[in-house]
Design an enzyme around this catalytic site. Structure first.
Site, PDB file in Angstrom:
ATOM      1  N   GLU A  37       5.390  19.793  -9.458  1.00 16.28           N
ATOM      2  CA  GLU A  37       4.722  21.276  -9.599  1.00 16.28           C
ATOM      3  C   GLU A  37       4.334  20.680 -10.121  1.00 16.28           C
ATOM      4  O   GLU A  37       3.216  21.356 -11.084  1.00 16.28           O
ATOM      5  CB  GLU A  37       5.942  21.807  -9.707  1.00 16.28           C
ATOM      6  N   ALA A  54      -4.073  14.114   1.561  1.00 19.14           N
ATOM      7  CA  ALA A  54      -4.152  13.191   0.586  1.00 19.14           C
ATOM      8  C   ALA A  54      -2.745  12.370   0.124  1.00 19.14           C
ATOM      9  O   ALA A  54      -2.243  11.909  -1.328  1.00 19.14           O
ATOM     10  CB  ALA A  54      -4.809  12.917  -0.982  1.00 19.14           C
ATOM     11  N   LYS A  80       2.192   5.197  -2.712  1.00 18.08           N
ATOM     12  CA  LYS A  80       0.811   4.315  -2.174  1.00 18.08           C
ATOM     13  C   LYS A  80       1.369   2.916  -2.960  1.00 18.08           C
ATOM     14  O   LYS A  80       0.137   2.133  -3.511  1.00 18.08           O
ATOM     15  CB  LYS A  80      -0.664   4.724  -2.875  1.00 18.08           C
ATOM     16  N   LYS A 119      -5.732  -1.230   2.274  1.00 18.76           N
ATOM     17  CA  LYS A 119      -4.440  -2.525   2.110  1.00 18.76           C
ATOM     18  C   LYS A 119      -3.694  -2.148   3.647  1.00 18.76           C
ATOM     19  O   LYS A 119      -3.022  -2.608   4.291  1.00 18.76           O
ATOM     20  CB  LYS A 119      -3.699  -1.584   1.015  1.00 18.76           C
ATOM     21  N   VAL A 175      -9.346   2.544  -6.490  1.00 12.59           N
ATOM     22  CA  VAL A 175      -9.557   3.601  -7.091  1.00 12.59           C
ATOM     23  C   VAL A 175      -9.503   3.490  -8.948  1.00 12.59           C
ATOM     24  O   VAL A 175      -8.605   3.237  -9.527  1.00 12.59           O
ATOM     25  CB  VAL A 175      -9.289   5.392  -6.763  1.00 12.59           C
ATOM     26  N   VAL A 191      -5.013  -0.288 -12.108  1.00 15.24           N
ATOM     27  CA  VAL A 191      -4.350  -1.744 -12.381  1.00 15.24           C
ATOM     28  C   VAL A 191      -5.331  -1.396 -14.055  1.00 15.24           C
ATOM     29  O   VAL A 191      -4.782  -1.589 -15.378  1.00 15.24           O
ATOM     30  CB  VAL A 191      -5.153  -2.694 -11.948  1.00 15.24           C
TER      31      VAL A 191
END
Length: 635
Positions: A317, A365, A369, A411, A450, A457
């Site tokens: 949220e 989306a 990840k 990946k 991205v 990173v």
């Protein structure tokens, strides 16, 4: 109170100096106009005009704000105000002298005015020069030796600011590629060149900071010069592009550290938005994971194309609230926006959302990840990434959504980790749904890492550098493809506009980047030297991580599109019946939380999955096959 008192004393001293200057000007003018006659020095006709001249000029200077100016920072407009005040004061004194029937001679008044103007201006300019010179002499040892890249208007403006405001910079040289400028000086600072000499000049002059002052520079030259600068040990600050520079502000206040995007070795990709505008306008767009890095940027770009409604769906949220408030601040309450807190795992809740809002375009989306965390929690990766995607994709077909776009990753190609394998499953779900559906067009968009996204990173490196190090890199040879968040989202929107059903869109991302190089460049941006000021430690590859990522599987080829930066991968065929059977088998074991079994079921679905646990199982099985039975071995 002390500062106010000090300021009042300075005003009084300047007032007294002006008083003496005006008296001196009148006397010198008298002698020049009278031929050095001393006979009338005691008459009112001499001292009357002098009294009026001094009085009215001091009054004009006071009313004109001359004594409110800080003369060590004075500019041309302050000097013009001084001249104007003296003009008014001199004219008033001439007029009053005329009323008292003691009209002075015109040469006398003109000479008094001119001598007063040049004397006052000269004293103020001399004070400004001496103050600046003395201050810089005192502070030079504390100031940063600085190189300015560029010898144009921006560099000239920066030099003026440095001298006027006594900033922390000590400009030692300018560097430019223009042969006409090399060897000349701007503001007393010599121009060197070409830019290839930047490392050599930095070493010779002990430069600590480089100011990149070419706001009109082309992208290719900008990137080339910044790469040269990044090879030095200097901190780098950059003026923004010309169209981004704020008006009425000091240039030095607009400098910033260079962006990592400038060092990636390729130009930021621009997309033609006409097709996207037609694709989004008047549609009901639903974004899952709409509060995340990619999802929130999707929302920002979608609203620009005037959808009929935007529905943001996210399980977290706080992120959903932040993007909601950002959009409302920018577009106001008239924005047709809905924010729903929901998990894509919850089929009933998602069904209610589809039934209520009837989206016509879905951007999916939402996903787990984080590679290492998914290695230790594979059941969560399957529940969210695979089952959640299957839920949303089926609902899109059920409610006749026009287009469904999946956000995928490099990946997913020959995955070595659970996260990559689940994302490959998602791509296969797109293929399956594209073959089964008659009304919805399904597509996937595959891209690399991205920059700046949550968990990427770059934010990690920044935190480590700001904490004093060390910066942790898994392997000195690890490489990755990178793109910016706006690029990634533009690709997703472009793919949605192009999609006809079943495609995997792939971006031409240029050459991959070494993570070690990225870390070194970031350290230099902070004005520090890698390995000396900030240590870099190599921690070894994490579970499921590989040295390089691929954008296509061996079985896939590339088809070109209308955009020369976007390609379509030829799909590996999916056996529909076999796919559904294996999906059911995977779903049956996720609640058991047996990591080995879950990984085996993922391998059944994704034959290109190359997990370390699978290799161990195969090695054990092969060794067992070669060994004789226990009874025979005993014999």
């Amino acid at each position: 109170m002390g500062k106010v008192k000090k300021f009042g004393i300075r005003k009084l001293i300047l007032f007294l100096i002006d008083l003496l200057t005006l008296c001196f000007s009148c006397l010198i003018a008298y002698f020049l106009s009278s031929g050095f006659s001393f006979s009338r020095l005691t008459s009112f006709s001499t001292y009357g005009p002098l009294l009026f001249f001094v009085s009215f000029n001091l009054l004009a200077l006071t009313l004109g704000g001359t004594y409110r100016s800080i003369w060590r920072y004075a500019e041309v407009k302050s000097l013009l105000a001084l001249i104007a005040a003296l003009c008014f004061g001199s004219a008033a004194s001439y007029f009053v002298s005329f009323l008292f029937h003691s009209l002075p001679s015109s040469p006398y008044m003109i000479l008094s005015f001119l001598i007063a103007v040049f004397t006052m201006m000269g004293m103020r300019l001399a004070y400004q020069y001496l103050y600046t010179a003395m201050s810089r002499q005192v502070c030079t040892e504390l100031m940063t030796p600085t190189m300015i890249v560029g010898a144009g208007q921006a560099a000239r403006g920066i030099l003026l600011e440095m001298r006027r405001t006594n900033r922390r910079y000590n400009p030692l040289c300018l560097v430019d590629d223009s042969r006409e400028k090399i060897g000349r000086t701007i503001g007393g600072v010599k121009v060197y060149g070409p830019t290839e000499r930047i490392p050599e000049l930095c070493a010779q002059m002990g430069i600590h900071t480089i100011l990149f002052a070419i706001p009109s520079c082309m992208d290719t030259d900008r990137r080339r010069i910044l790469q040269i600068c990044s090879a030095t040990k200097c901190k780098i600050e950059v003026l923004p592009f010309l169209d981004e520079m704020a008006r009425e502000k000091e240039l030095l206040n607009q400098t910033k550290g260079i962006d990592v995007e400038d060092l990636l070795g390729r130009k930021t990709i621009q997309f033609d938005n006409r097709d996207v505008a037609a694709f989004i306008r008047d549609e009901v767009c639903l974004v899952t994971g709409g509060g995340g890095s990619i999802g929130s940027e999707l929302c920002r770009q979608i609203v620009k194309y005037r959808p009929r409604r935007l529905i943001i769906v996210d399980i977290y949220e706080n992120n959903a609230y932040e993007i909601q408030q950002e959009l409302l601040r920018q577009y106001g309450e008239t924005l047709p926006l809905e924010v729903q807190i929901a998990s894509i795992r919850d089929f009933k809740k998602m069904d209610r959302l589809f039934r209520t809002f009837r989206p016509t375009v879905v951007f999916h989306a939402a996903a787990h990840k984080h590679v290492p965390l998914m290695e230790t929690n594979p059941e969560e990766a399957v529940k969210n990434n695979v089952i959640g995607t299957f839920n949303v994709a089926n609902l899109a077909d059920l409610y006749r959504v026009k287009k469904f776009v999946l956000v995928s990753t490099d990946k997913a190609v020959n995955p070595t980790n659970v996260m990559g394998a689940t994302k490959r499953c998602c791509e296969m779900i797109m293929q399956y749904m594209a073959e089964q559906s008659t009304g919805t067009e399904y597509a996937a968009v595959r891209f690399g890492n991205v920059l700046g996204s949550n968990g990427s990173v770059i934010p990690l490196f920044r935190k480590q550098i700001e904490a004093g190090g060390p910066v942790t890199v898994t392997d000195p040879d690890i490489i990755r493809y990178f793109m910016t968040i706006p690029e990634a989202v533009s690709l997703i929107l472009q793919a949605g506009a192009m999609a006809k059903g079943g495609e995997i869109f792939v971006l031409d991302m240029g050459a991959p980047v070494r993570i070690l190089t990225l870390a070194e460049n970031l350290i230099r941006q902070y004005g520090k030297e890698p390995y000396r000021d900030i240590r870099i430690e190599f921690t070894g590859l994490r579970p499921g991580e590989k040295l390089f990522e691929e954008l296509l599987m061996n079985e896939e080829g590339l088809q070109s599109t209308m955009n020369n930066k976007i390609f379509i991968g030829n799909q590996v065929p999916v056996d529909i019946d076999d796919f559904i059977r294996k999906m059911r088998a995977l779903k049956e074991v996720i609640d058991d939380e047996d990591i080995g079994v879950i990984i085996r079921r993922l391998y059944d679905l994704v034959p290109t999955f190359q997990h370390k646990d699978l290799r161990l199982d195969e090695s054990t099985a092969n060794n067992a096959a070669k060994e004789p039975p226990a009874q025979e071995a005993a014999c």
